[in-house]
Write a protein that holds these residues in place. Structure first.
Motif: not given
Length: 450
Positions: A355-357, A361-365, A373-376
Motif C-alpha cells: 500500500a506504500s508509494a 509507483d512500481k505498479v503505476a509504471e 494512492l492519488k500520487s501513484a
C-alpha cells in the motif's frame, strides 16, 4: 472489479499437495534460521510482473522475509481460497474484492488491521476518496487499498467513422430507457447486416447481422459492473438502503426494470446479439476481432484493447449521460491478511509495503491498473500517455465524486449474485417481464437477511 486471466497451475499443485497432507498455506512457511516466507495470492497475470518487482524490493529491504506469489485465474482463485480457508491452510496475504470480502470478515477469517494502522500512523487520506472506507466494518479494518477502476465505452474507431460518428459525438452521448438517446442512434448506425445496411436503413435485416453495434454483458452477477449497472445508476437506480453493509436491496425498483427492458429492446432490434445465441467468447475478443462496435470496458482492460497486436483501432469514450447524470461504478481491491497466519507481523509489513508509494509507483509504471494512492494514479496516467494511450475518461470519472457509485458491499454477496443474474437473464430471454423477474429476485435476496 474486476480481470479474469487463465493460469491455474500453481494453485492446482497446491490442491494436489493438500491430498497428500502437504501444506501450501501460511503454516507451511519456512521460519527456520530466522527467515519467514509469506504466501501471497492474486489472480491477474498481467499484474504479476509489477508485484514480483515489489516482492524483490521488499525482500531486499527485509532480508529475513521472502514473499512467494501464487497467481490463479479469477474463478479458480476464489474456489481455491475457499478450500484453503476451510482446511485451515490459507495464504498469509491475498488480494480481496469487495463482493467476496464480507463472507470472510463475518466468519472471522480476516485480521483486523486497524491497530497496525494506528500504531504505524498510516495516512489513509493519501488514497483515492472512499477506497479505504470500503474495508471497514464495526470499527475493524480488513484491508488496505490496492488499486481502483472505473468504466467507460470502448469502440471501433473505423466502424463508427464509416457510419458518420466521430469521437466528438461519442464524447457527448445521451441515454434514456425510452428511446435510448443519442447512444442508441450511434449503436444503430454501427450495426451492419450482411448486405452492408446499418440499423437505421429501412431495409436492415436484423436476422442476418454481420456486426453488432453493441455487445452487452449478461454474466455479470448482482452488480452489473460491466454494463447494466452503469445504465441503471444513470437512470436513478441505487442497490441498497445504505452502502456498505446495508440489509435491504432494491432490485424491484422500476428504474432497473426499465434499464433491463431497454437492453432487451436492443436485442429485439437486432442491434445486440441474442443471449441464447451469444458466443461464449468474451466481448473483448469479439470487439478486437471486429464482430462488434461498442461495449462497456473497465480500466483494467486498457492493455487488452490497446495491445499493438490488436488489428482493430479501438478507443475509449465516456459513458453516456442519463436522466440521473453520467455514472460509473468505482471499485477497488485490497490486500488482506488471514487471521490464522502464523506470521502476522511479517504479513503486515508486506501489506503495508503493497500500500506504500514505493510499491504502488512500481505498479503505476507498468500501466496496467490505476493504483490506490492519488500520487501513484498520476504516475500511472503518465505511463499510459507515454505508451500513446488516451485513457483520461477513466481518471475523469474518479475525479468527479458525483459521477461514481460504489458497488454493493453486504453479507450474502456470493448468494445474491446467482439470484439476480438468473432473474436478469430470464428477462433478457423473454421468459419473464423485467419487473416481475426482478421483484421475485428481490424478495429472495432480502429474505437472506431475515
Amino acid at each position: 472489479m474486476s480481470s479474469k486471466h487463465l493460469r491455474t497451475g500453481a494453485a492446482l499443485l497446491c490442491l494436489a499437495a493438500m491430498s497428500t497432507l502437504v501444506s501450501c498455506g501460511s503454516s507451511g512457511s519456512d521460519s527456520a534460521g530466522g527467515s519467514t516466507t509469506i504466501d501471497y495470492w492474486l489472480w491477474d497475470d498481467k499484474q504479476m510482473p509489477a508485484y514480483q518487482e515489489c516482492a524483490t524490493a521488499f525482500h531486499k529491504a527485509n532480508p529475513d522475509i521472502t514473499v512467494k506469489i501464487t497467481q490463479t485465474a479469477w474463478a479458480q482463485y476464489w474456489t481455491n481460497l475457499t478450500t484453503q480457508l476451510t482446511s485451515g491452510e490459507a495464504p498469509d496475504v491475498w488480494t480481496n474484492q469487495a463482493s467476496y470480502y464480507p463472507q470472510f470478515a463475518t466468519t472471522n477469517q480476516l485480521l483486523d488491521l486497524q491497530p497496525y494502522v494506528e500504531k504505524d500512523k498510516l495516512d489513509l487520506s493519501a488514497y483515492q476518496a472512499g477506497l479505504a472506507e470500503t474495508w471497514v466494518k464495526d470499527g475493524k479494518r480488513y484491508g488496505l487499498p490496492k488499486d481502483w477502476d472505473t468504466m467507460a465505452l470502448v469502440y471501433n474507431t473505423a466502424m463508427l467513422k464509416k457510419q458518420g460518428v466521430d469521437a466528438a459525438q461519442l464524447a457527448d452521448l445521451t441515454w434514456n430507457p425510452d428511446d435510448g438517446g443519442t447512444l442508441e442512434q450511434a449503436i444503430a448506425k454501427a450495426t451492419v447486416d450482411t448486405s452492408g445496411r446499418n440499423g437505421l436503413d429501412p431495409g436492415f435485416d436484423k436476422n442476418h447481422v454481420k456486426t453488432y453495434g453493441f455487445l452487452p454483458e449478461w454474466v455479470d452477477g448482482a452488480q452489473g459492473q460491466n454494463g447494466w449497472g452503469e445504465f441503471a445508476a444513470a437512470n436513478g437506480f441505487t442497490y441498497l438502503d445504505k452502502n456498505p453493509w446495508g440489509t435491504k436491496y432494491k432490485y424491484d425498483d422500476p428504474k432497473l426494470a426499465e434499464t433491463i427492458g431497454w437492453f432487451k429492446h436492443l436485442i429485439d432490434q437486432g442491434y445486440a446479439p441474442r443471449f441464447d445465441k451469444q458466443s461464449s467468447v468474451a466481448n473483448s475478443e469479439l470487439l478486437t476481432a471486429g464482430k462488434g462496435a461498442i461495449t462497456v470496458a473497465g480500466s483494467w482492460t486498457i492493455p487488452t484493447y490497446t495491445d499493438p497486436k490488436v488489428q482493430q483501432k479501438l478507443a475509449f469514450a465516456p459513458l453516456p449521460t442519463g436522466p440521473a447524470g453520467r455514472k460509473s461504478a468505482v471499485n477497488g481491491l485490497s490486500d488482506a491478511i488471514w487471521a490464522g497466519s502464523e506470521h502476522k507481523d511479517q504479513a503486515w509489513k508486506w501489506v503495508k509495503y503493497l500500500a506504500s508509494a514505493d510499491c504502488q509507483d512500481k505498479v503505476a509504471e507498468h500501466a496496467v491498473v490505476f493504483p490506490a494512492l492519488k500520487s501513484a494514479t498520476k504516475k500511472a496516467l503518465a505511463a499510459h500517455k507515454a505508451k500513446g494511450r488516451d485513457v483520461e475518461v477513466f481518471t475523469d470519472m474518479v475525479a468527479d465524486k458525483n459521477s461514481t457509485f460504489q458497488l454493493p458491499v453486504t453479507e450474502h454477496g456470493t448468494e445474491i449474485g446467482p439470484i439476480v443474474q438468473d432473474a436478469i437473464q430470464s428477462a433478457i430471454l423473454g421468459q419473464k417481464q423485467p419487473q416481475a423477474a426482478l421483484k421475485s429476485a428481490n424478495d429472495k435476496v432480502n429474505g437472506l437477511f431475515k
